[in-house]
Design a protein around this motif. Structure first.
Motif, PDB file in Angstrom:
ATOM      1  N   THR A 114       0.820  -1.153  -0.127  1.00 14.95           N
ATOM      2  CA  THR A 114       0.086   0.109   0.080  1.00 14.95           C
ATOM      3  C   THR A 114       1.043   1.279   0.114  1.00 14.95           C
ATOM      4  O   THR A 114       2.207   1.012   0.242  1.00 14.95           O
ATOM      5  CB  THR A 114      -1.092  -0.166   1.279  1.00 14.95           C
ATOM      6  OG1 THR A 114      -1.977   1.092   0.868  1.00 14.95           O
ATOM      7  CG2 THR A 114      -0.219   0.114   2.557  1.00 14.95           C
ATOM      8  N   SER A 115       0.315   2.387  -0.171  1.00 16.45           N
ATOM      9  CA  SER A 115       1.041   3.709  -0.385  1.00 16.45           C
ATOM     10  C   SER A 115       0.065   5.006  -0.285  1.00 16.45           C
ATOM     11  O   SER A 115      -1.027   4.454   0.163  1.00 16.45           O
ATOM     12  CB  SER A 115       1.778   3.524  -1.817  1.00 16.45           C
ATOM     13  OG  SER A 115       2.668   4.530  -1.621  1.00 16.45           O
ATOM     14  N   PRO A 117      -2.241   6.943  -2.900  1.00 21.59           N
ATOM     15  CA  PRO A 117      -2.697   6.790  -4.294  1.00 21.59           C
ATOM     16  C   PRO A 117      -2.488   8.125  -4.924  1.00 21.59           C
ATOM     17  O   PRO A 117      -2.337   8.118  -6.244  1.00 21.59           O
ATOM     18  CB  PRO A 117      -4.149   6.565  -4.012  1.00 21.59           C
ATOM     19  CG  PRO A 117      -4.522   6.968  -2.750  1.00 21.59           C
ATOM     20  CD  PRO A 117      -3.328   6.710  -1.722  1.00 21.59           C
ATOM     21  N   ALA A 121      -0.818   9.396  -9.250  1.00 27.61           N
ATOM     22  CA  ALA A 121      -1.599   9.922  -9.918  1.00 27.61           C
ATOM     23  C   ALA A 121      -3.086   9.676  -9.897  1.00 27.61           C
ATOM     24  O   ALA A 121      -3.917   9.786 -10.873  1.00 27.61           O
ATOM     25  CB  ALA A 121      -1.150  10.198 -11.515  1.00 27.61           C
ATOM     26  N   ALA A 122      -3.423   8.898  -8.956  1.00 24.12           N
ATOM     27  CA  ALA A 122      -5.014   8.551  -8.658  1.00 24.12           C
ATOM     28  C   ALA A 122      -5.825   9.603  -7.554  1.00 24.12           C
ATOM     29  O   ALA A 122      -4.893  10.561  -7.096  1.00 24.12           O
ATOM     30  CB  ALA A 122      -5.080   7.213  -7.993  1.00 24.12           C
ATOM     31  N   PRO A 123      -6.874   9.768  -7.852  1.00 25.49           N
ATOM     32  CA  PRO A 123      -7.825  10.587  -6.828  1.00 25.49           C
ATOM     33  C   PRO A 123      -7.401  10.365  -5.438  1.00 25.49           C
ATOM     34  O   PRO A 123      -7.002   9.293  -5.099  1.00 25.49           O
ATOM     35  CB  PRO A 123      -9.024  10.377  -7.062  1.00 25.49           C
ATOM     36  CG  PRO A 123      -8.900   9.792  -8.448  1.00 25.49           C
ATOM     37  CD  PRO A 123      -7.899   8.994  -8.476  1.00 25.49           C
ATOM     38  N   TRP A 125      -9.132  10.211  -3.012  1.00 24.19           N
ATOM     39  CA  TRP A 125     -10.155   9.124  -2.108  1.00 24.19           C
ATOM     40  C   TRP A 125      -9.882   7.775  -2.851  1.00 24.19           C
ATOM     41  O   TRP A 125     -10.760   6.865  -2.193  1.00 24.19           O
ATOM     42  CB  TRP A 125     -11.476   9.684  -2.210  1.00 24.19           C
ATOM     43  CG  TRP A 125     -11.777  10.278  -3.751  1.00 24.19           C
ATOM     44  CD1 TRP A 125     -11.748  11.644  -4.297  1.00 24.19           C
ATOM     45  CD2 TRP A 125     -12.104   9.569  -4.729  1.00 24.19           C
ATOM     46  NE1 TRP A 125     -12.414  11.811  -5.450  1.00 24.19           N
ATOM     47  CE2 TRP A 125     -12.444  10.424  -6.166  1.00 24.19           C
ATOM     48  CE3 TRP A 125     -12.243   8.302  -5.390  1.00 24.19           C
ATOM     49  CZ2 TRP A 125     -12.776  10.115  -7.347  1.00 24.19           C
ATOM     50  CZ3 TRP A 125     -12.567   7.811  -6.327  1.00 24.19           C
ATOM     51  CH2 TRP A 125     -12.942   8.741  -7.272  1.00 24.19           C
ATOM     52  N   TYR A 126      -9.087   7.601  -3.623  1.00 23.11           N
ATOM     53  CA  TYR A 126      -9.043   6.215  -4.159  1.00 23.11           C
ATOM     54  C   TYR A 126      -8.930   5.098  -3.359  1.00 23.11           C
ATOM     55  O   TYR A 126      -9.446   4.082  -3.633  1.00 23.11           O
ATOM     56  CB  TYR A 126      -8.108   6.435  -5.378  1.00 23.11           C
ATOM     57  CG  TYR A 126      -7.770   5.293  -6.429  1.00 23.11           C
ATOM     58  CD1 TYR A 126      -9.048   4.876  -7.256  1.00 23.11           C
ATOM     59  CD2 TYR A 126      -6.895   4.200  -6.351  1.00 23.11           C
ATOM     60  CE1 TYR A 126      -8.989   3.847  -8.180  1.00 23.11           C
ATOM     61  CE2 TYR A 126      -6.703   3.168  -7.184  1.00 23.11           C
ATOM     62  CZ  TYR A 126      -7.824   2.982  -8.191  1.00 23.11           C
ATOM     63  OH  TYR A 126      -7.755   1.983  -8.951  1.00 23.11           O
ATOM     64  N   GLY A 127      -7.938   5.303  -2.139  1.00 22.92           N
ATOM     65  CA  GLY A 127      -7.627   4.216  -1.438  1.00 22.92           C
ATOM     66  C   GLY A 127      -8.798   4.227  -0.322  1.00 22.92           C
ATOM     67  O   GLY A 127      -9.009   2.981   0.431  1.00 22.92           O
ATOM     68  N   GLU A 128      -9.363   5.369  -0.112  1.00 23.07           N
ATOM     69  CA  GLU A 128     -10.225   5.296   1.065  1.00 23.07           C
ATOM     70  C   GLU A 128     -11.500   4.513   0.981  1.00 23.07           C
ATOM     71  O   GLU A 128     -11.997   4.057   1.841  1.00 23.07           O
ATOM     72  CB  GLU A 128     -10.737   6.880   1.306  1.00 23.07           C
ATOM     73  CG  GLU A 128      -9.602   7.834   1.967  1.00 23.07           C
ATOM     74  CD  GLU A 128     -10.092   9.122   2.024  1.00 23.07           C
ATOM     75  OE1 GLU A 128     -11.520   9.367   1.964  1.00 23.07           O
ATOM     76  OE2 GLU A 128      -9.127  10.134   1.913  1.00 23.07           O
ATOM     77  N   HIS A 131     -10.134   0.989  -3.420  1.00 24.94           N
ATOM     78  CA  HIS A 131      -9.896   0.623  -4.830  1.00 24.94           C
ATOM     79  C   HIS A 131      -8.374   0.565  -4.896  1.00 24.94           C
ATOM     80  O   HIS A 131      -7.981  -0.029  -5.856  1.00 24.94           O
ATOM     81  CB  HIS A 131     -10.322   1.809  -5.623  1.00 24.94           C
ATOM     82  CG  HIS A 131     -11.822   1.825  -6.021  1.00 24.94           C
ATOM     83  ND1 HIS A 131     -12.514   2.339  -7.003  1.00 24.94           N
ATOM     84  CD2 HIS A 131     -12.853   1.263  -5.081  1.00 24.94           C
ATOM     85  CE1 HIS A 131     -13.725   2.045  -6.951  1.00 24.94           C
ATOM     86  NE2 HIS A 131     -14.167   1.631  -5.730  1.00 24.94           N
ATOM     87  N   PHE A 132      -7.511   0.941  -3.926  1.00 26.76           N
ATOM     88  CA  PHE A 132      -6.268   1.029  -4.049  1.00 26.76           C
ATOM     89  C   PHE A 132      -5.555  -0.370  -3.919  1.00 26.76           C
ATOM     90  O   PHE A 132      -4.902  -0.218  -2.930  1.00 26.76           O
ATOM     91  CB  PHE A 132      -5.682   2.297  -3.365  1.00 26.76           C
ATOM     92  CG  PHE A 132      -4.333   2.568  -3.748  1.00 26.76           C
ATOM     93  CD1 PHE A 132      -3.744   2.972  -4.883  1.00 26.76           C
ATOM     94  CD2 PHE A 132      -3.225   2.707  -2.665  1.00 26.76           C
ATOM     95  CE1 PHE A 132      -2.542   3.322  -5.249  1.00 26.76           C
ATOM     96  CE2 PHE A 132      -1.895   3.135  -2.387  1.00 26.76           C
ATOM     97  CZ  PHE A 132      -1.541   3.390  -4.072  1.00 26.76           C
TER      98      PHE A 132
END
Lengths: 381, 142
Positions: A114-115, A117, A121-123, A125-128, A131-132
């Motif tokens: 994990t990292s 997002p 270059a992802a939004p 909220w992408y991990g929240e 989706h990450f």
């Protein structure tokens, strides 16, 4: 342009090693590669070091001798090791240096990477929202591929079972127990259609390679292995890639396809000439897809090839003879140099119980990772 | 009970027929989700908001069957976590959007099936506020 030879390879076993640091594993791998090449650390004119977890792989010099050489640190996702190798080779090809080292080392926590997002270059909220995850991308890619090309769950299990079997024959591997196809299929579902035993694990380890000008290689070894091509490519618009909240409808091929074509062109070698193959098997599905993306078969042929055992050590297309990522795990910085280590042993005829028969002469290695970067290396006697 | 969107400017809501807020490059027409700071195809910085179609077809899918690590903020523990579906839905010929699916059983999902945008609870905060996220649901009878 100057040709480049590999005169030494070294590996610190992959697995989990308690308090031992990545730097110390890297030092062990470099010592092993130097001993293999019959050169001293003082002979090394420059180095590239790759790692995800270690900010400064050049700290390894404090274990080997502070000789003041240029030592460049690189990180390029799962293609980090291919990048270190490629840059080392290019520095020799350019005539700047005669002899250098490429090293990779890592020490990861267990479980999926994990990292942040945003750094991909992802939004934000992408991990929240959950989706990450690289694992779910690989699952979505193979699910579509199976739908389009008639690949079965059994084929995925065959890939994983083969890699565990090959790992049994590799004393440096992380996983050294055979697992049956049925047990692989029955293991916990992580991301449909991929089960737990179809995935590799982030782990620990290091690998190093000593390279020099091809015209001086015979000073060090009677069996130099020539690095015929080393390429890195990023994704093009239209490729379906990891860590993306959207994908284009217009489709282009994966970056591996472009890295592969460029490598074949650079080497003047085609897929039919390759005797030993190392592919990025982050999961069993990735190995299936990468067989086609690297030109070793047409899309869909994998179903029959795996059923026939074609990718076994004794088959016509031996893939991941040392167990690949599935049996070795993935210390990111080291993974691609492990592949090259295996290819060099195979071409020299030093792979022991897992030796590919018939005196293999050409080896091929491919890496792929986030956020859509691929690396390919081709070696030959 | 109060409901809030998980992030601003991702979907139109509250609304009877919510829409995802995408972006469109005014130079080459490339459609993205969400609004992208610049065009991933041509690099133009001239992008405008563009509401995406509400319906599409399932291009691929998987399930997420283990609790993601941080920065995941679903609020579950390993004990309370329930698997969710996730897929790529092609909206006309404009763009494919990655989204949660309301179905988490692969047996109920099929590549090519028709899907519709819905807004569903993602997490309930300690004060009872429901945090809402976009998702796609199979269209009845598709």
């Amino acid at each position: 342009m100057v040709d480049v030879a590999i005169i030494g390879v070294g590996l610190h076993p992959f697995g989990r090693f308690g308090p031992k640091s990545a730097i110390d594993m890297g030092a062990d791998a470099i010592r092993a590669a130097l001993a293999d090449a019959g050169v001293q650390w003082a002979d090394v004119q420059f180095a590239f070091g790759g790692s995800f977890e270690v900010d400064n792989p050049d700290a390894v010099t404090s274990r080997l001798g502070l000789t003041g050489i240029p030592f460049m640190d690189v990180y390029n996702g799962c293609a980090t090791a291919a990048t270190a190798l490629s840059l080392t080779a290019d520095a020799i090809r350019s005539g700047q240096y005669d002899l250098g080292v490429a090293v990779g080392m890592d020490k990861h926590e267990p479980g999926a990477f994990t990292s942040d997002p945003v750094d991909y270059a992802a939004p934000p909220w992408y991990g929240e929202i959950g989706h990450f995850l690289t694992t779910k991308f690989f699952a979505m890619k193979i699910n579509r591929y199976m739908h389009d090309h008639g690949i079965s769950d059994r084929t995925l299990a065959r890939v994983a079972a083969k890699n565990y079997r090959n790992g049994v024959l590799n004393p440096n591997a992380f996983r050294r127990k055979p697992i049956s196809e049925d047990d692989i299929l029955a293991s916990r579902m992580l991301n449909y259609p991929l089960t737990q035993y179809m995935f590799c694990s982030p782990d620990e380890g290091a690998a190093a390679v000593v390279l020099c000008r091809a015209d001086i290689a015979h000073r060090y070894t009677s069996t130099p292995v020539y690095l015929r091509a080393s390429t890195v490519r990023t994704r093009r618009f239209g490729a379906f890639e990891v860590h993306a909240s959207w994908a284009a409808v217009e489709q282009d091929a994966a970056p591996t396809v472009y890295a592969s074509k460029a490598a074949y062109e650079q080497a003047g070698i085609g897929p039919d000439d390759v005797d030993v193959i190392q592919l990025q098997d982050t999961d069993a599905g990735a190995e299936v897809i990468h067989m086609a993306e690297n030109g070793f078969c047409a899309d869909g042929d994998q179903e029959q090839l795996l059923a026939d055992g074609a990718t076994e050590i004794g088959g016509p297309l031996p893939v991941n003879t040392d167990g690949g990522l599935i049996a070795n795990g993935e210390p990111i910085g080291a993974s691609g140099l492990r592949q090259v280590h295996e290819l060099v042993l195979q071409l020299r005829g030093q792979a022991g119980e897992r030796q590919v028969p018939g005196n293999p002469r050409v080896g091929y290695a491919q890496l792929y990772g986030a956020p859509g970067t691929a690396g390919v290396s081709i070696v030959s006697l | 009970m109060a409901q809030i969107a998980f992030a601003p400017d991702v979907f139109t809501w509250p609304a009877d027929e919510p829409r995802l807020i995408g972006g469109r490059c005014t130079s080459c027409g490339t459609v993205t989700f969400p609004v992208w700071p610049s065009c991933a195809r041509c690099g133009s910085t001239e992008v405008e908001q563009h509401l995406l179609p509400r319906r599409g077809t399932l291009w691929t899918f998987t399930t997420q069957e283990f609790l993601p690590k941080e920065p995941y903020a679903g609020g579950e523990t390993a004990e309370t976590f329930r698997p969710y579906g996730i897929g790529l839905v092609q909206l006309d010929d404009e763009v494919r959007v990655e989204a949660r699916l309301t179905e988490s059983d692969p047996a109920t999902l099929r590549i090519g099936m028709e899907m519709e945008l819905v807004v569903v609870p993602f997490r309930t905060d300690d004060d009872g506020t429901e945090v809402m996220v976009y998702a796609f649901a199979p269209v009845e009878g598709s």
